[in-house]
Design an enzyme around this catalytic site. Structure first.
Site, PDB file in Angstrom:
ATOM      1  N   ARG A  95       4.524   2.991  -2.907  1.00 57.52           N
ATOM      2  CA  ARG A  95       4.161   2.017  -3.936  1.00 57.52           C
ATOM      3  C   ARG A  95       3.851   2.695  -5.262  1.00 57.52           C
ATOM      4  O   ARG A  95       4.232   2.233  -6.318  1.00 57.52           O
ATOM      5  CB  ARG A  95       2.952   1.213  -3.454  1.00 57.52           C
ATOM      6  CG  ARG A  95       2.330   0.325  -4.514  1.00 57.52           C
ATOM      7  CD  ARG A  95       1.500  -0.769  -3.873  1.00 57.52           C
ATOM      8  NE  ARG A  95       2.311  -1.569  -2.983  1.00 57.52           N
ATOM      9  CZ  ARG A  95       1.856  -2.176  -1.878  1.00 57.52           C
ATOM     10  NH1 ARG A  95       0.574  -2.066  -1.543  1.00 57.52           N
ATOM     11  NH2 ARG A  95       2.652  -2.881  -1.123  1.00 57.52           N
ATOM     12  N   TYR A  96       3.076   3.789  -5.198  1.00 57.58           N
ATOM     13  CA  TYR A  96       2.720   4.538  -6.401  1.00 57.58           C
ATOM     14  C   TYR A  96       3.646   5.744  -6.480  1.00 57.58           C
ATOM     15  O   TYR A  96       3.897   6.394  -5.477  1.00 57.58           O
ATOM     16  CB  TYR A  96       1.267   5.005  -6.317  1.00 57.58           C
ATOM     17  CG  TYR A  96       0.291   3.904  -5.964  1.00 57.58           C
ATOM     18  CD1 TYR A  96      -0.147   3.014  -6.947  1.00 57.58           C
ATOM     19  CD2 TYR A  96      -0.172   3.743  -4.666  1.00 57.58           C
ATOM     20  CE1 TYR A  96      -1.042   2.010  -6.625  1.00 57.58           C
ATOM     21  CE2 TYR A  96      -1.058   2.734  -4.338  1.00 57.58           C
ATOM     22  CZ  TYR A  96      -1.497   1.873  -5.321  1.00 57.58           C
ATOM     23  OH  TYR A  96      -2.379   0.876  -5.006  1.00 57.58           O
ATOM     24  N   ARG A 104       2.484   9.173  -4.853  1.00 56.33           N
ATOM     25  CA  ARG A 104       1.869   9.170  -3.533  1.00 56.33           C
ATOM     26  C   ARG A 104       2.726   8.362  -2.560  1.00 56.33           C
ATOM     27  O   ARG A 104       3.228   7.308  -2.949  1.00 56.33           O
ATOM     28  CB  ARG A 104       0.501   8.480  -3.566  1.00 56.33           C
ATOM     29  CG  ARG A 104      -0.598   9.273  -4.193  1.00 56.33           C
ATOM     30  CD  ARG A 104      -1.691   8.361  -4.743  1.00 56.33           C
ATOM     31  NE  ARG A 104      -1.315   7.824  -6.035  1.00 56.33           N
ATOM     32  CZ  ARG A 104      -1.970   6.860  -6.677  1.00 56.33           C
ATOM     33  NH1 ARG A 104      -3.032   6.320  -6.154  1.00 56.33           N
ATOM     34  NH2 ARG A 104      -1.546   6.429  -7.846  1.00 56.33           N
ATOM     35  N   CYS A 123      -3.958   3.171  18.182  1.00 55.75           N
ATOM     36  CA  CYS A 123      -5.307   3.504  17.707  1.00 55.75           C
ATOM     37  C   CYS A 123      -6.263   3.594  18.898  1.00 55.75           C
ATOM     38  O   CYS A 123      -5.947   3.133  19.988  1.00 55.75           O
ATOM     39  CB  CYS A 123      -5.847   2.426  16.776  1.00 55.75           C
ATOM     40  SG  CYS A 123      -4.772   2.028  15.405  1.00 55.75           S
ATOM     41  N   CYS A 171      -9.008  -2.832  15.716  1.00 57.09           N
ATOM     42  CA  CYS A 171      -9.991  -3.563  14.928  1.00 57.09           C
ATOM     43  C   CYS A 171      -9.423  -4.948  14.654  1.00 57.09           C
ATOM     44  O   CYS A 171      -8.288  -5.079  14.197  1.00 57.09           O
ATOM     45  CB  CYS A 171     -10.250  -2.840  13.612  1.00 57.09           C
ATOM     46  SG  CYS A 171     -10.554  -1.079  13.864  1.00 57.09           S
ATOM     47  N   CYS A 215      -7.923  -5.578  11.111  1.00 62.54           N
ATOM     48  CA  CYS A 215      -6.940  -4.620  10.590  1.00 62.54           C
ATOM     49  C   CYS A 215      -5.886  -5.271   9.685  1.00 62.54           C
ATOM     50  O   CYS A 215      -5.316  -6.306  10.018  1.00 62.54           O
ATOM     51  CB  CYS A 215      -6.242  -3.917  11.742  1.00 62.54           C
ATOM     52  SG  CYS A 215      -5.044  -2.688  11.180  1.00 62.54           S
ATOM     53  N   ARG A 233      -3.029  -4.063   9.139  1.00 60.15           N
ATOM     54  CA  ARG A 233      -1.713  -3.921   9.773  1.00 60.15           C
ATOM     55  C   ARG A 233      -1.694  -4.536  11.168  1.00 60.15           C
ATOM     56  O   ARG A 233      -1.032  -4.049  12.077  1.00 60.15           O
ATOM     57  CB  ARG A 233      -1.302  -2.447   9.819  1.00 60.15           C
ATOM     58  CG  ARG A 233      -1.215  -1.848   8.442  1.00 60.15           C
ATOM     59  CD  ARG A 233      -0.110  -0.799   8.298  1.00 60.15           C
ATOM     60  NE  ARG A 233      -0.151  -0.265   6.947  1.00 60.15           N
ATOM     61  CZ  ARG A 233      -0.742   0.896   6.627  1.00 60.15           C
ATOM     62  NH1 ARG A 233      -1.272   1.656   7.565  1.00 60.15           N
ATOM     63  NH2 ARG A 233      -0.775   1.285   5.378  1.00 60.15           N
ATOM     64  N   ASP A 237      -8.469  -7.916   2.854  1.00 54.72           N
ATOM     65  CA  ASP A 237      -7.121  -8.380   2.520  1.00 54.72           C
ATOM     66  C   ASP A 237      -6.888  -9.757   3.144  1.00 54.72           C
ATOM     67  O   ASP A 237      -7.586 -10.164   4.073  1.00 54.72           O
ATOM     68  CB  ASP A 237      -6.074  -7.399   3.078  1.00 54.72           C
ATOM     69  CG  ASP A 237      -6.171  -6.035   2.407  1.00 54.72           C
ATOM     70  OD1 ASP A 237      -6.567  -5.979   1.229  1.00 54.72           O
ATOM     71  OD2 ASP A 237      -5.858  -5.031   3.074  1.00 54.72           O
ATOM     72  N   ASP A 245      -7.211  -4.673  -2.909  1.00 51.91           N
ATOM     73  CA  ASP A 245      -5.798  -4.327  -2.800  1.00 51.91           C
ATOM     74  C   ASP A 245      -5.073  -5.648  -3.002  1.00 51.91           C
ATOM     75  O   ASP A 245      -5.199  -6.569  -2.186  1.00 51.91           O
ATOM     76  CB  ASP A 245      -5.500  -3.705  -1.424  1.00 51.91           C
ATOM     77  CG  ASP A 245      -4.395  -2.661  -1.513  1.00 51.91           C
ATOM     78  OD1 ASP A 245      -3.595  -2.735  -2.464  1.00 51.91           O
ATOM     79  OD2 ASP A 245      -4.332  -1.786  -0.624  1.00 51.91           O
ATOM     80  N   LYS A 298      -3.952  -1.288  -5.749  1.00 53.88           N
ATOM     81  CA  LYS A 298      -5.418  -1.313  -5.718  1.00 53.88           C
ATOM     82  C   LYS A 298      -5.987  -1.403  -7.124  1.00 53.88           C
ATOM     83  O   LYS A 298      -5.483  -0.780  -8.038  1.00 53.88           O
ATOM     84  CB  LYS A 298      -5.936  -0.051  -5.043  1.00 53.88           C
ATOM     85  CG  LYS A 298      -5.561   0.060  -3.582  1.00 53.88           C
ATOM     86  CD  LYS A 298      -6.186   1.300  -2.972  1.00 53.88           C
ATOM     87  CE  LYS A 298      -5.839   1.451  -1.509  1.00 53.88           C
ATOM     88  NZ  LYS A 298      -4.419   1.824  -1.309  1.00 53.88           N
TER      89      LYS A 298
HETATM   90  C1  LIG Z   1      -4.047   2.889  -0.750  1.00 50.07           C
HETATM   91  C2  LIG Z   1      -2.701   3.393  -0.861  1.00 50.07           C
HETATM   92  C3  LIG Z   1      -2.457   4.681  -1.357  1.00 50.07           C
HETATM   93  C4  LIG Z   1      -3.570   5.622  -1.787  1.00 50.07           C
HETATM   94  O1  LIG Z   1      -4.293   5.140  -2.848  1.00 50.07           O
HETATM   95  P1  LIG Z   1      -5.462   6.019  -3.504  1.00 50.07           P
HETATM   96  O2  LIG Z   1      -6.099   5.081  -4.460  1.00 50.07           O
HETATM   97  O3  LIG Z   1      -4.804   7.196  -4.141  1.00 50.07           O
HETATM   98  O4  LIG Z   1      -6.379   6.428  -2.400  1.00 50.07           O
HETATM   99  C5  LIG Z   1      -1.147   5.088  -1.464  1.00 50.07           C
HETATM  100  N1  LIG Z   1      -0.122   4.292  -1.101  1.00 50.07           N
HETATM  101  C6  LIG Z   1      -0.330   3.048  -0.624  1.00 50.07           C
HETATM  102  C7  LIG Z   1       0.846   2.235  -0.267  1.00 50.07           C
HETATM  103  C8  LIG Z   1      -1.619   2.565  -0.479  1.00 50.07           C
HETATM  104  O5  LIG Z   1      -1.816   1.332   0.011  1.00 50.07           O
HETATM  105  S1  SF4 Z   2      -8.220  -0.466  11.054  1.00 52.42           S
HETATM  106 FE1  SF4 Z   2      -6.202  -0.864  12.006  1.00 52.42          FE
HETATM  107  S2  SF4 Z   2      -5.121   1.082  11.879  1.00 52.42           S
HETATM  108 FE2  SF4 Z   2      -7.301   1.529  11.561  1.00 52.42          FE
HETATM  109  S3  SF4 Z   2      -8.114   2.026  13.604  1.00 52.42           S
HETATM  110 FE3  SF4 Z   2      -8.469  -0.153  13.280  1.00 52.42          FE
HETATM  111  S4  SF4 Z   2      -6.666  -1.141  14.186  1.00 52.42           S
HETATM  112 FE4  SF4 Z   2      -6.134   1.001  13.885  1.00 52.42          FE
END
Ligand SMILES: *Cc1c(COP(=O)(O)O)cnc(C)c1O
Ligand code: SF4
Length: 358
Positions: A90-91, A94, A103, A107, A110, A112, A269, A306, A313
């Protein structure tokens, strides 16, 4: 098998196990975990003191998860920024590399939920993700994510770290994990010995509630810190779990005591299946205001949203600190609600042009 693997193997996963352990209707439990898998390992389970306490709510399936008409499967539109299945890019500088879908606990909140415990991530998919990173020199920072990367065995994890570290343009490697909190026995001396070969390596750990900071967790974090790994925390604000000042304050203070620097406090989220745990943005801002000035600045995380749809973010600040800013002075309110004036230097004297940061 290592000790942590033995513990993990004894996790509650199946409908019968969970329904029996928590006295739930098995038909309901079955419907929830058919959609969103559960895993409650014996260590994390031992932190539960009673029904609906802050640890219980994080891991025990709840019928409300399957009746959520607000949330979305992929609220951050990660699929939209996913050029290959194991990557979210996305960025520019990074990239997030998903290395597993497993995991130590699942959670219930989560982000995801659509993937964890469900869509497998193969070694081949991870390799293709690493190839993607190797082909893009603008990527300086790789975040291993998942699932939980530390659920991989040392050897499998090292193979990934080796490949990523061998890419010349990669400066920082980060691991996002819940393992030091969810199953601290995983943080073995061998693991730390292996990890420290791949510096600069940073680890961000998901913590939700002060009761998670146990003796075992302190040992795990100390070991990682002794391996020279800077530790940060990420916390999601969750209704009825940690949505009050005292809980968050205590969590942050306990984190710095185990050498973890609070990094981000997240607004939840809009993930399908988590609407019953979401709280307001004002709640987060009030907590932040309550921390500022009252505990060490070092213990205060940034408050983040986010953005839905993949906007990325953004940090939120309590809006009432700056009352006015002009060429002559800045008028601000401090943490005791007293007004102060900060006199400006002229832009000419400072040699500063407005908007230079943009
Ligand atoms: C959160 C996130 C990051 C890291 O973000 P930082 O603000 O640098 O910690 C990088 N890529 C994605 C897709 C993210 O969701
Ligand atoms: S937040 Fe999601 S990815 Fe992280 S440990 Fe919990 S279930 Fe796993």
């Amino acid at each position: 098998m290592e000790r942590w693997q033995h513990i993990l193997k004894k996790s509650l996963i199946k409908t019968e196990q969970i329904s029996t352990a928590f006295d739930l209707e098995s038909e309901k439990t079955d419907r929830v975990i058919a959609e969103y898998p559960a895993r409650i390992n014996p260590y994390f389970m031992s932190l539960i003191q009673k029904k609906d306490d802050p640890i219980y709510k994080q891991v025990v399936p709840d019928e409300r998860e399957i009746y959520d008409d607000v949330g979305m499967d992929d609220p951050l539109n990660e699929e939209g920024d996913s050029p290959v299945p194991s990557i979210v890019h996305r960025y520019k500088d990074r990239a997030l590399l998903m290395v597993t879908n497993q995991c130590a606990i699942y959670c219930r909140f989560c982000t995801r939920k659509r993937l964890v415990g469900k869509r497998p991530i193969s070694r081949e998919m991870v390799r293709r993700g690493i190839d993607y990173i190797r082909d893009r020199e603008e990527i300086k920072d790789v975040i291993l994510s998942g699932g939980d990367p530390l659920i991989l065995k040392d050897k499998a994890l090292e193979e990934i770290l080796e490949r990523v570290r061998s890419i010349p343009h990669i400066e920082v490697i980060r691991i996002g994990t819940r393992m030091p909190c969810a199953l601290p026995q995983r943080i073995t001396k061998n693991l730390c010995r292996m990890l420290k070969k791949y510096h600069p390596l940073y680890i961000n750990i998901n913590f939700i509630h002060p009761r998670e900071i146990t003796k075992e967790v302190a040992t795990a974090c100390n070991r990682l810190a002794d391996a020279g790994i800077p530790l940060g925390s990420q916390t999601v604000l969750l209704k009825g779990i940690n949505d009050d000042l005292e809980t968050i304050k205590e969590l942050m203070q306990r984190l710095i005591a185990i050498r973890v620097k609070p990094y981000y406090l997240y607004q939840a989220d809009l993930t399908r299946g988590t609407e019953h745990m979401r709280t307001t943005v004002e709640c987060g801002l009030d907590i932040l205001r309550g921390l500022q000035g009252h505990i060490s600045g070092f213990a205060i995380p940034k408050f983040m949203i986010d953005l839905p749809g993949g906007g990325g973010k953004i940090a939120l600040l309590p809006s009432d600190t700056v009352i006015e800013m002009n060429e002559i002075e800045v008028i601000v309110k401090n943490y005791k609600n007293k007004i102060y004036h900060y006199p400006q230097v002229t832009a000419e004297k400072a040699g500063y042009e407005w908007g230079r940061g943009n």
